[in-house]
Write a protein that holds these residues in place. Structure first.
Motif, mmCIF file in Angstrom:
data_model
loop_
_atom_site.group_PDB
_atom_site.id
_atom_site.type_symbol
_atom_site.label_atom_id
_atom_site.label_comp_id
_atom_site.label_asym_id
_atom_site.label_seq_id
_atom_site.Cartn_x
_atom_site.Cartn_y
_atom_site.Cartn_z
ATOM 1 N N VAL A 48 -4.586 -2.315 -7.324
ATOM 2 C CA VAL A 48 -5.192 -1.774 -8.296
ATOM 3 C C VAL A 48 -4.401 -1.437 -9.609
ATOM 4 O O VAL A 48 -3.433 -0.544 -9.556
ATOM 5 N N TRP A 49 -4.806 -2.126 -10.572
ATOM 6 C CA TRP A 49 -3.761 -2.215 -11.687
ATOM 7 C C TRP A 49 -4.356 -2.269 -12.928
ATOM 8 O O TRP A 49 -5.241 -2.625 -13.460
ATOM 9 N N ASP A 101 -2.697 2.853 -1.842
ATOM 10 C CA ASP A 101 -1.292 3.564 -2.228
ATOM 11 C C ASP A 101 -1.251 3.494 -3.683
ATOM 12 O O ASP A 101 -1.026 2.641 -4.179
ATOM 13 N N GLN A 102 -1.096 4.955 -3.983
ATOM 14 C CA GLN A 102 -1.046 5.064 -5.796
ATOM 15 C C GLN A 102 0.158 5.751 -5.821
ATOM 16 O O GLN A 102 -0.115 7.123 -6.113
ATOM 17 N N ARG A 103 1.403 5.058 -6.043
ATOM 18 C CA ARG A 103 2.395 5.895 -6.497
ATOM 19 C C ARG A 103 3.046 5.380 -7.632
ATOM 20 O O ARG A 103 4.172 5.739 -8.017
ATOM 21 N N GLY A 104 2.492 4.245 -8.259
ATOM 22 C CA GLY A 104 2.976 3.714 -9.500
ATOM 23 C C GLY A 104 3.286 2.152 -9.217
ATOM 24 O O GLY A 104 3.526 1.811 -8.056
ATOM 25 N N SER A 111 -0.037 5.107 -12.794
ATOM 26 C CA SER A 111 -1.618 4.933 -12.416
ATOM 27 C C SER A 111 -1.661 3.854 -11.318
ATOM 28 O O SER A 111 -2.939 3.638 -10.745
ATOM 29 N N ASP A 112 -0.983 2.664 -11.444
ATOM 30 C CA ASP A 112 -0.904 1.540 -10.700
ATOM 31 C C ASP A 112 -0.828 1.956 -9.096
ATOM 32 O O ASP A 112 -0.076 2.554 -8.584
ATOM 33 N N GLY A 113 -1.394 0.846 -8.211
ATOM 34 C CA GLY A 113 -1.340 1.153 -6.953
ATOM 35 C C GLY A 113 -1.775 -0.324 -6.254
ATOM 36 O O GLY A 113 -2.096 -1.254 -6.928
#
Length: 369
Positions: free
Chosen positions: A48-49, A89-92, A150-152
């Motif tokens: 999710v980029w 998982d969205q931690r960057g 925002s990436d994950g």
């Protein structure tokens, strides 16, 4: 009697649109192909980029970020309604630079995003120290990176399963082996024709991967696409040490490391090649040296969908009112917004205003002589 929608294509994009249509109250049927068909839904890395999306087109950058903001609630809803944790998982995420040329190019991209997005920008260039504080197993060749909170990433196979299970709960019928061949008007009725069938609908959405171009054309829509082969490698399950994904490498929750980010334009034959796999391995080892001693379990090459200008296409038909076509190469990233915004908008009889710059009208512009 409730309105009926037909979605052509049962991949990630088609399923997410179908969920949005069904939640808006329409009866939905998905026409899907055969199991042996090329499917980008099974051949992606699950990112999710957003950090590099839309550097040359601000609406695309904003659209991607809006979907990323919707993803946490979307993933939670899927788990609550299906019992399937899609491992979102969205931690960057980082995009590592391994030499000065990559540093220069990455800094230029970050500067461009900052200039174009202004206060909305969330991408920055960070030095090797910043990287190593968060990714201690990174290799000495990493000189810096772009970083975006925002990436994950997500498990695409679990996502596919959750979307199908949610579709079934919403009463969506998935008809496998039903190959649509054209869209037309039967009198005043919008109709999808295929081998041995004709089905009426109030809405039709073509989301059939590379087949979208040909099908959309039968309804007067222009969706120029090209096949892009991407090859991916998966290791044995390892202790979890890579907490942040990159465009080339990520570690799944179960421990396998997935790496590879090739883009072989106009390549329509799936499969792998030794030269590309070797290049992937060299890059992965440069980023994470511990991978040099780990075993490879499998690799594959999948055919992905790429609009000819790189931007998503959201088209509506002028000759077959109620027919739409959607094609993109960011199907995972845009899943949440397709289900939450695009599907309901189409149910209401229109595309959302935010996708106006992604219409097929851009392909009809004639350049001045």
């Amino acid at each position: 009697m409730s309105e009926r929608a037909i979605v052509i294509g049962g991949g990630i994009v088609g399923l997410s649109i179908a969920l949005g249509l069904a939640r808006a109250g329409l009866g939905v049927v998905i026409l899907d192909g055969a199991d042996a068909d090329n499917r980008a839904s099974y051949g992606n890395a699950g990112l999710v980029w957003v950090q590099s999306k839309g550097a040359d087109h601000v609406p695309y950058a904003r659209w991607s970020r809006q979907s990323a903001r919707l993803w946490p609630a979307f993933a939670a809803e899927l788990e609550q309604t299906t019992g399937i944790d899609v491992e979102y998982d969205q931690r960057g995420g980082f995009s590592f630079c391994l030499d000065e040329a990559e540093v220069e190019a990455r800094r230029a991209m970050v500067d461009k995003m900052a200039a174009r997005l202004g206060p909305e920008n969330d991408v920055e260039f960070v030095d090797a120290g910043f990287v190593r504080q968060r990714v201690p197993h990174v290799g000495p060749k990493v000189l810096g990176a772009s970083w975006c909170p925002s990436d994950g990433h997500v498990n695409p196979l679990l996502l596919m399963g959750a979307l199908r299970k949610r579709a079934a709960a919403l009463g969506i019928d998935i008809l496998y082996g039903h190959k649509a061949t054209r869209i037309g008007m039967n009198g005043s009725h919008l109709t999808v024709y295929g081998e041995g069938f004709g089905m009426r609908a109030d809405r039709v959405v073509v989301a059939a991967g590379l087949a979208t171009q040909e099908l959309a054309a039968t309804a007067g829509m222009t969706v120029p696409l090209k096949p892009v082969r991407g090859q991916i490698v998966v290791t044995e399950r390892l202790r979890k040490v890579i907490d942040y994904p990159t465009p080339t490498t990520r570690q799944a929750r179960a421990g396998s490391v997935i790496f590879g980010n090739s883009h072989e334009d106009d390549m329509a034959v799936p499969g792998t090649t030794l030269s590309v796999i070797a290049s992937h391995a060299q890059r992965a080892i440069a980023e994470f040296p511990f991978l040099a001693s780990r075993r490879i379990l499998r690799s594959w090459g999948a055919i992905r969908v790429m609009p000819r200008d790189g931007r998503p296409v959201y088209a509506s038909s002028g000759t077959c009112p109620g027919a739409y076509a959607i094609a993109c190469h960011s199907g995972i990233t845009l899943t949440a917004i397709h289900a939450g915004i695009v599907g309901p908008s189409i149910a209401a009889g229109e595309l959302p205003p935010a996708v106006s710059t992604f219409s097929d009208e851009r392909f009809h512009v004639v350049s001045p002589a």
